[in-house]
Design an enzyme around this catalytic site. Structure first.
Site, PDB file in Angstrom:
ATOM      1  N   ARG A  56       0.814  -1.209   0.000  1.00 23.29           N
ATOM      2  CA  ARG A  56       0.000   0.000   0.000  1.00 23.29           C
ATOM      3  C   ARG A  56       0.855   1.269   0.000  1.00 23.29           C
ATOM      4  NH1 ARG A  56      -4.822  -1.979   0.270  1.00 23.29           N
ATOM      5  NH2 ARG A  56      -5.098  -3.962   1.313  1.00 23.29           N
ATOM      6  N   HIS A  86       8.631  -6.054  -7.023  1.00 22.87           N
ATOM      7  CA  HIS A  86       7.348  -5.510  -7.481  1.00 22.87           C
ATOM      8  C   HIS A  86       7.081  -4.205  -6.736  1.00 22.87           C
ATOM      9  CE1 HIS A  86       3.206  -5.078  -8.622  1.00 22.87           C
ATOM     10  NE2 HIS A  86       3.133  -6.274  -9.195  1.00 22.87           N
ATOM     11  N   TYR A  89       1.311  -1.374  -5.010  1.00 20.09           N
ATOM     12  CA  TYR A  89       0.115  -1.167  -5.848  1.00 20.09           C
ATOM     13  C   TYR A  89      -0.334   0.290  -5.900  1.00 20.09           C
ATOM     14  CZ  TYR A  89      -0.617  -6.217  -5.924  1.00 20.09           C
ATOM     15  OH  TYR A  89      -0.484  -7.558  -6.119  1.00 20.09           O
ATOM     16  N   HIS A 126       3.029  -1.538 -12.237  1.00 22.94           N
ATOM     17  CA  HIS A 126       1.801  -1.372 -13.004  1.00 22.94           C
ATOM     18  C   HIS A 126       1.866   0.003 -13.656  1.00 22.94           C
ATOM     19  CE1 HIS A 126      -0.491  -4.365 -10.182  1.00 22.94           C
ATOM     20  NE2 HIS A 126       0.561  -4.906 -10.770  1.00 22.94           N
ATOM     21  N   GLU A 161       4.083  -3.996 -16.493  1.00 19.89           N
ATOM     22  CA  GLU A 161       3.279  -5.215 -16.442  1.00 19.89           C
ATOM     23  C   GLU A 161       2.062  -5.100 -17.362  1.00 19.89           C
ATOM     24  OE1 GLU A 161       2.437  -6.654 -12.514  1.00 19.89           O
ATOM     25  OE2 GLU A 161       1.142  -8.254 -13.249  1.00 19.89           O
ATOM     26  N   ASP A 195       1.741 -10.999 -17.605  1.00 14.11           N
ATOM     27  CA  ASP A 195       0.957 -11.696 -16.583  1.00 14.11           C
ATOM     28  C   ASP A 195      -0.124 -12.517 -17.301  1.00 14.11           C
ATOM     29  OD1 ASP A 195      -1.223 -12.186 -14.664  1.00 14.11           O
ATOM     30  OD2 ASP A 195      -0.065 -10.922 -13.289  1.00 14.11           O
ATOM     31  N   HIS A 198      -3.709 -11.647 -16.412  1.00 15.26           N
ATOM     32  CA  HIS A 198      -4.080 -10.325 -16.931  1.00 15.26           C
ATOM     33  C   HIS A 198      -4.331 -10.341 -18.435  1.00 15.26           C
ATOM     34  CE1 HIS A 198      -1.886  -8.198 -13.342  1.00 15.26           C
ATOM     35  NE2 HIS A 198      -2.831  -9.033 -12.960  1.00 15.26           N
ATOM     36  N   HIS A 230       4.525 -13.559 -15.171  1.00 16.31           N
ATOM     37  CA  HIS A 230       3.729 -13.861 -13.976  1.00 16.31           C
ATOM     38  C   HIS A 230       2.801 -14.994 -14.361  1.00 16.31           C
ATOM     39  CE1 HIS A 230       4.072  -9.654 -11.901  1.00 16.31           C
ATOM     40  NE2 HIS A 230       5.093 -10.445 -11.643  1.00 16.31           N
ATOM     41  N   ASP A 243      -9.174  -9.492 -13.376  1.00 15.83           N
ATOM     42  CA  ASP A 243      -7.938  -9.603 -12.590  1.00 15.83           C
ATOM     43  C   ASP A 243      -8.126 -10.261 -11.222  1.00 15.83           C
ATOM     44  OD1 ASP A 243      -5.423  -9.432 -11.557  1.00 15.83           O
ATOM     45  OD2 ASP A 243      -5.310  -7.248 -11.522  1.00 15.83           O
ATOM     46  N   HIS A 245      -6.633 -13.702  -9.564  1.00 20.52           N
ATOM     47  CA  HIS A 245      -5.733 -14.830  -9.813  1.00 20.52           C
ATOM     48  C   HIS A 245      -6.281 -16.118  -9.208  1.00 20.52           C
ATOM     49  CE1 HIS A 245      -2.147 -11.782  -9.967  1.00 20.52           C
ATOM     50  NE2 HIS A 245      -3.171 -11.410 -10.697  1.00 20.52           N
ATOM     51  N   GLU A 275       1.937 -15.870  -8.734  1.00 21.28           N
ATOM     52  CA  GLU A 275       1.263 -14.897  -7.850  1.00 21.28           C
ATOM     53  C   GLU A 275      -0.124 -15.426  -7.537  1.00 21.28           C
ATOM     54  OE1 GLU A 275       1.329 -11.613 -10.693  1.00 21.28           O
ATOM     55  OE2 GLU A 275       2.589 -10.525  -9.283  1.00 21.28           O
TER      56      GLU A 275
HETATM   57 ZN    ZN Z   1      -3.200  -9.305 -11.042  1.00 14.60          ZN
HETATM   58 FE    FE Z   2       1.045  -9.861 -12.000  1.00 17.08          FE
HETATM   59 FE    FE Z   3       1.393  -6.864 -10.555  1.00 21.14          FE
END
Ligand code: ZN
Ligand code: FE
Ligand code: FE
Length: 297
Positions: A56, A86, A89, A126, A161, A195, A198, A230, A243, A245, A275
């Site tokens: 976060r 990574h 987010y 992202h 990504e 990904d 995705h 990914h 999205d 997973h 992931e």
């Molecule tokens: Zn995702």
């Molecule tokens: Fe991913």
């Molecule tokens: Fe990601």
């Protein structure tokens, strides 16, 4: 004086080009790098992904050089593949608010400085959400941020990504990623992380036409820009833009497609990162399964 010469033909018999399967999963950074390295080894992985800081956002942990050098030694001894950092987010370099954009750029620049303690690895982010500004404005902010942050002396490759396209995410098509890449000045510092969940949710049919999707990637971006994958199944159907997973083999993509992906001649040399919604034991099972499918020659 005795000179022994090994005949070149005999040598060739023993040299078979075998490819190492580079496989790992996302791990918690809470206990440091050595701990992640050991966790990876415990599930028969030879790489991993981690968040550079709280997903976060906020401040990153102080660099522990003793921990990092212990990890680097472990990684060397166990022939680890490149690891993947990574970004959090919350990072959105194309936000509408100038304050959020600046904060995101600063976080990313700081992450990249810290990555130099682990030279030669990968950093995934992202591309961002343009909210109500539109793809073009959003894209211009992402380009501006990258041209500001990337440095010729950095050893990290920064990866955009591929996104599912929920909300106003940029990166739902290969064209959107290429529109960024073509304007980045330091081209050798930028690449793509694909990904599987995705792109399937975004509408690239890797189940029925993996070759076609890769041809499209080659045509629009170029496969030499693909650095990492990914590996995620999807809880939702094709083109759902959701999205979510799923564990490998338990979603709408299915095991056969993952077999095709990890063994694809244009992909099998890449590092793969899970992931999926699993803890270590679940990831261990997935890795055992994937290793049983991988053909190393
Ligand atoms: Zn995702
Ligand atoms: Fe991913
Ligand atoms: Fe990601």
């Amino acid at each position: 004086m005795g000179i022994s010469i090994i005949h070149p033909y005999i040598c060739q018999i023993f040299i078979k080009r075998s490819i190492m399967f580079k496989i790992g999963c996302h791990l918690s950074v809470a206990k440091g790098f050595l701990s992640m390295g050991k966790d990876a080894l415990s599930i028969n992985a030879n790489t991993f992904q981690f968040f550079t800081r709280n997903p976060r956002g906020g401040s990153a942990k102080v660099i522990d050089e003793t921990d990092i050098s212990a990890f680097l030694e472990l990684a060397k001894q166990n022939n680890f593949a490149t690891i993947l950092a990574h970004a959090p987010y919350t990072l959105n370099v194309c936000a509408m608010d100038e304050g959020i954009r600046r904060f995101s750029r600063e976080m990313m620049a700081d992450d990249l400085l810290r990555m130099e303690y682990l030279p030669g690895n990968l950093y995934n982010f992202h591309p961002g959400s343009h909210v109500k500004q539109g793809v073009e404005v959003g894209t211009s902010y992402i380009i501006e941020a990258l041209n500001n942050i990337l440095k010729p002396e950095q050893t990290t490759t920064v990866l955009l990504e591929t996104m599912a396209g929920k909300g106003s995410e940029i990166g739902r098509t290969f064209e959107e990623l290429q529109a960024i890449i073509e304007k980045v000045e330091l081209k050798n510092k930028i690449g793509v992380c694909l990904d599987t969940c995705h792109i399937y949710d975004a509408g690239y049919d890797i189940v029925n036409n993996l070759d076609g999707v890769l041809e499209e990637f080659e045509k629009v971006i170029g496969l030499e820009k693909l650095y990492a994958i990914h590996l995620n199944d999807s809880k939702n159907p094709f083109k759902s833009h959701k999205d979510r997973h799923e564990t490998i083999g338990k979603g709408s993509i299915g095991l056969q497609t993952f077999d095709n992906i990890i063994n694809h001649p244009q992909l099998k040399h890449l590092p793969f990162y899970l992931e999926t919604p699993n803890e270590l034991p679940g990831h261990a099972e997935e890795i055992t399964l994937l290793r049983s499918l991988y053909k190393s020659v």
